[in-house]
Design a protein around this motif. Structure first.
Motif, PDB file in Angstrom:
ATOM      1  N   ARG A  70      47.896  50.441  32.669  1.00 41.30           N
ATOM      2  CA  ARG A  70      47.614  49.033  32.429  1.00 41.30           C
ATOM      3  C   ARG A  70      47.470  48.247  33.728  1.00 41.30           C
ATOM      4  O   ARG A  70      46.607  47.381  33.862  1.00 41.30           O
ATOM      5  N   GLU A  74      44.120  46.064  34.941  1.00 39.36           N
ATOM      6  CA  GLU A  74      44.157  44.651  35.329  1.00 39.36           C
ATOM      7  C   GLU A  74      43.549  44.447  36.711  1.00 39.36           C
ATOM      8  O   GLU A  74      42.824  43.474  36.945  1.00 39.36           O
ATOM      9  N   LEU A  77      39.796  44.581  36.418  1.00 44.34           N
ATOM     10  CA  LEU A  77      39.214  43.343  35.903  1.00 44.34           C
ATOM     11  C   LEU A  77      39.130  42.272  36.986  1.00 44.34           C
ATOM     12  O   LEU A  77      38.174  41.483  37.029  1.00 44.34           O
ATOM     13  N   GLN A  81      35.634  40.681  38.126  1.00 44.64           N
ATOM     14  CA  GLN A  81      35.445  39.231  38.078  1.00 44.64           C
ATOM     15  C   GLN A  81      34.952  38.693  39.409  1.00 44.64           C
ATOM     16  O   GLN A  81      34.082  37.806  39.452  1.00 44.64           O
ATOM     17  N   LEU A 113      36.895  38.161  28.479  1.00 40.04           N
ATOM     18  CA  LEU A 113      38.198  38.437  29.088  1.00 40.04           C
ATOM     19  C   LEU A 113      39.330  38.209  28.100  1.00 40.04           C
ATOM     20  O   LEU A 113      40.370  38.864  28.182  1.00 40.04           O
ATOM     21  N   GLN A 114      39.146  37.276  27.160  1.00 32.60           N
ATOM     22  CA  GLN A 114      40.173  37.048  26.148  1.00 32.60           C
ATOM     23  C   GLN A 114      40.414  38.319  25.319  1.00 32.60           C
ATOM     24  O   GLN A 114      41.551  38.692  25.055  1.00 32.60           O
ATOM     25  N   LEU A 116      39.620  41.397  26.276  1.00 39.21           N
ATOM     26  CA  LEU A 116      40.125  42.455  27.153  1.00 39.21           C
ATOM     27  C   LEU A 116      41.600  42.246  27.471  1.00 39.21           C
ATOM     28  O   LEU A 116      42.379  43.195  27.511  1.00 39.21           O
ATOM     29  N   THR A 117      41.995  40.991  27.698  1.00 39.28           N
ATOM     30  CA  THR A 117      43.397  40.702  28.000  1.00 39.28           C
ATOM     31  C   THR A 117      44.285  41.044  26.813  1.00 39.28           C
ATOM     32  O   THR A 117      45.372  41.610  26.967  1.00 39.28           O
ATOM     33  N   LYS A 119      43.697  43.295  24.642  1.00 37.82           N
ATOM     34  CA  LYS A 119      43.764  44.752  24.557  1.00 37.82           C
ATOM     35  C   LYS A 119      44.774  45.302  25.550  1.00 37.82           C
ATOM     36  O   LYS A 119      45.503  46.255  25.258  1.00 37.82           O
ATOM     37  N   VAL A 120      44.821  44.711  26.749  1.00 36.35           N
ATOM     38  CA  VAL A 120      45.765  45.169  27.757  1.00 36.35           C
ATOM     39  C   VAL A 120      47.194  44.893  27.329  1.00 36.35           C
ATOM     40  O   VAL A 120      48.094  45.722  27.479  1.00 36.35           O
ATOM     41  N   GLU A 121      47.421  43.725  26.732  1.00 39.52           N
ATOM     42  CA  GLU A 121      48.779  43.314  26.384  1.00 39.52           C
ATOM     43  C   GLU A 121      49.296  44.034  25.138  1.00 39.52           C
ATOM     44  O   GLU A 121      50.482  44.299  25.017  1.00 39.52           O
ATOM     45  N   ASP A 159      35.147  43.812  23.599  1.00 44.38           N
ATOM     46  CA  ASP A 159      36.421  44.307  24.090  1.00 44.38           C
ATOM     47  C   ASP A 159      36.318  45.722  24.650  1.00 44.38           C
ATOM     48  O   ASP A 159      37.319  46.325  25.019  1.00 44.38           O
TER      49      ASP A 159
END
Length: 531
Positions: A70, A74, A77, A81, A113-114, A116-117, A119-121, A159
């Motif tokens: 993870r 991050e 990303l 970006q 990004l919303q 993707l974030t 998914k990471v969390e 995503d």
């Protein structure tokens, strides 16, 4: 085991470390070290610091710690970006596009990004790693044989792990939302000439950010082969479908009036093509928008691309008014668009001259260097070899490769034996023709082609009745080309120029024209039945 400084965790005095599978270092007692490991001198050197030889007090080697899981995603990303911002910033500052473009691209990325974030969390697992491994092995390697009809329906989602080509797609979506007369052919040309960051994407990422990325993340941000225009068209279509499916976002149509006028000007065609192409678009009901992803068929077709729709109509209008064959056709009025004839031999000659004017003789350009193979080296001049080596150094050589890594001493010695131009304050660039020079060449070509137009003999309807032979009118004996090999030389060169401007492959453009011609034939048959 590595010898380092004292651990210090819970008063641990251990100085021996091992590298764990999770990317961290652990001391002999199992304590994890979250910071960079600093290796110290061997204990045998104790007490020798006061000698007159004055050795260095301590050689410190920073051992890089690469993130995993993870944390690595991050970091990826963040690098992605930054690259996207540099691309949008270049479009605004260097190409003079509106400043709102940066804001729109940022908002498009924020939407993605919303997802993707989240998914990471929530559910980050091996799926992201497997996607990146796939990108690292198949980055931009899709052949054109896989692109026609584009196989099965793609199910790309916002995503899913972003790829390098998606940065160009996001930039193009921003251009579409602003209704700017910039097409995918422009983005492809700027990327292949090295002006817009694409091929050397990792070079614009600061070393402090990229040194913690695993190798497969590097591959996801590196283009190892030449970007094919059809691959870019497909990537944008996938991206449009994803935003429409996940957010309900509708992408507006191309600014086709301005783009059509621009295409006519760049191809040095008479203005009579404009009203003809516009009229044809109404007959085939082209809207110059991307298809509805929620109601579309299982396959993509070549005329699903808005640029292909517009350019196919332009080509059909040219074939109707100024055909490439030698058949004599006579207009009934001198005011018709087909009352003039284009000298295609002059058109081909001026195109060749204009291309030569936009090149620096004897020099190797960025896109040419990308396509160099081992056989080309033997036919290069010394100047072209210098250009290629300079290009390779700027594009693929990491400026920190001499300073880090376990084999840094070997690489430092190698660079001393074979020095590069990296120590120069301004390494030489492969020359590019300025914008003013390109515009001048296009205007000169336009004047030459327009000056070669000759009027056709007008045969009125009354005169045609009195003639024994049948008078052929514009559009009679219309020739369809199913393959590039079936075209005369002037038609083939024209299709190549049109495809280059629209950002399409020649084969895809030929298929799109054929599909549009079938739709026009269907409309014609329906009109005959009505009458």
């Amino acid at each position: 085991m590595l010898k380092g400084e004292i651990c210090g965790v819970d008063n641990c005095r251990s100085r021996d470390y091992r590298y764990g599978d999770d990317g961290y270092y652990y001391c002999q007692n199992g304590h994890r070290r979250d910071t960079a490991l600093v290796t110290a001198e061997d204990e045998d050197t104790f007490g020798t610091q006061g000698r007159k030889s004055r050795k260095k007090a301590e050689e410190r080697e920073i051992v890089e710690i690469r993130f995993k899981g993870r944390q690595a995603f991050e970091q990826f990303l963040l690098c992605y970006q930054l690259l996207l911002w540099k691309q949008s910033h270049w479009l605004v500052k260097s190409r003079g596009l509106p400043a709102e473009l940066e804001t729109i691209i940022r908002d498009l990325w924020a939407l993605r990004l919303q997802k993707l974030t989240g998914k990471v969390e929530n559910d980050f697992d091996a799926e992201v790693e497997s996607q990146l491994q796939l990108y690292s092995s198949q980055t931009d390697t899709e052949s054109e044989a896989d692109i026609p009809m584009l196989g099965k329906r793609r199910k790309k989602s916002v995503d899913s792990t972003p790829s390098l080509i998606d940065t160009l797609g996001l930039c193009y979506l921003g251009l579409l939302l602003l209704r700017l007369p910039v097409n995918l052919g422009d983005l492809h040309r700027w990327a292949t000439t090295g002006e817009l960051t694409y091929y050397r994407a990792m070079n614009v990422i600061p070393p402090a950010m990229r040194q913690r990325l695993p190798s497969h993340y590097f591959s996801a941000l590196e283009a190892n082969v030449v970007l094919e225009p059809q691959r870019l068209q497909t990537a944008v279509l996938d991206l449009v479908m994803a935003y429409e499916r996940d957010y309900g976002m509708t992408v507006p149509a191309l600014n086709h009036p301005l783009l059509l006028f621009r295409y006519i000007k760049e191809l040095a065609l008479p203005l009579g093509v404009y009203p003809t192409a516009t009229h044809l678009s109404k007959l085939v009901s082209y809207t110059f928008t991307y298809p509805n992803g929620l109601m579309r068929k299982s396959r993509y077709r070549d005329n699903d691309f808005p640029e292909a729709q517009l350019m196919s109509l332009l080509i059909i209008a040219v074939k109707l008014l100024y055909p490439f064959d030698e058949v004599r056709r006579h207009p009934s009025k001198s005011t018709e668009g087909a009352a003039l004839a284009v000298d295609w031999d002059v058109w081909v000659k001026t195109r060749s001259s204009a291309k030569k004017e936009t090149k620096t003789p004897g020099r190797l350009r960025f896109e040419e260097a990308m396509k160099v193979n081992d056989e080309d080296v033997f036919s290069m001049s010394s100047t072209q070899l210098d250009d290629y080596l300079n290009w390779y150094e700027r594009t693929w050589t990491n400026e920190g490769c001499q300073k880090r890594g376990s084999d840094k001493d070997f690489r430092r010695a190698l660079f001393e034996v074979f020095p590069t131009a990296s120590n120069d304050p301004q390494p030489p660039e492969i020359p590019l023709i300025g914008e003013s020079g390109t515009i001048t060449a296009k205007l000169r070509r336009l004047k030459s082609v327009q000056g070669s137009l000759v009027p056709k003999m007008v045969v009125t309807e009354e005169e045609a009745i009195g003639q024994e032979s049948v008078v052929k009118r514009p559009g009679n004996q219309y020739k369809r080309y199913r393959k590039v090999e079936d075209m005369p030389q002037s038609a083939r060169i024209f299709f190549e120029s049109a495809a280059d401007i629209a950002g399409l492959s020649v084969k895809s453009l030929v298929r799109a024209v054929d599909i549009t011609e079938l739709r026009l034939r269907k409309w014609s048959n329906e009109e005959r039945k009505k009458s």
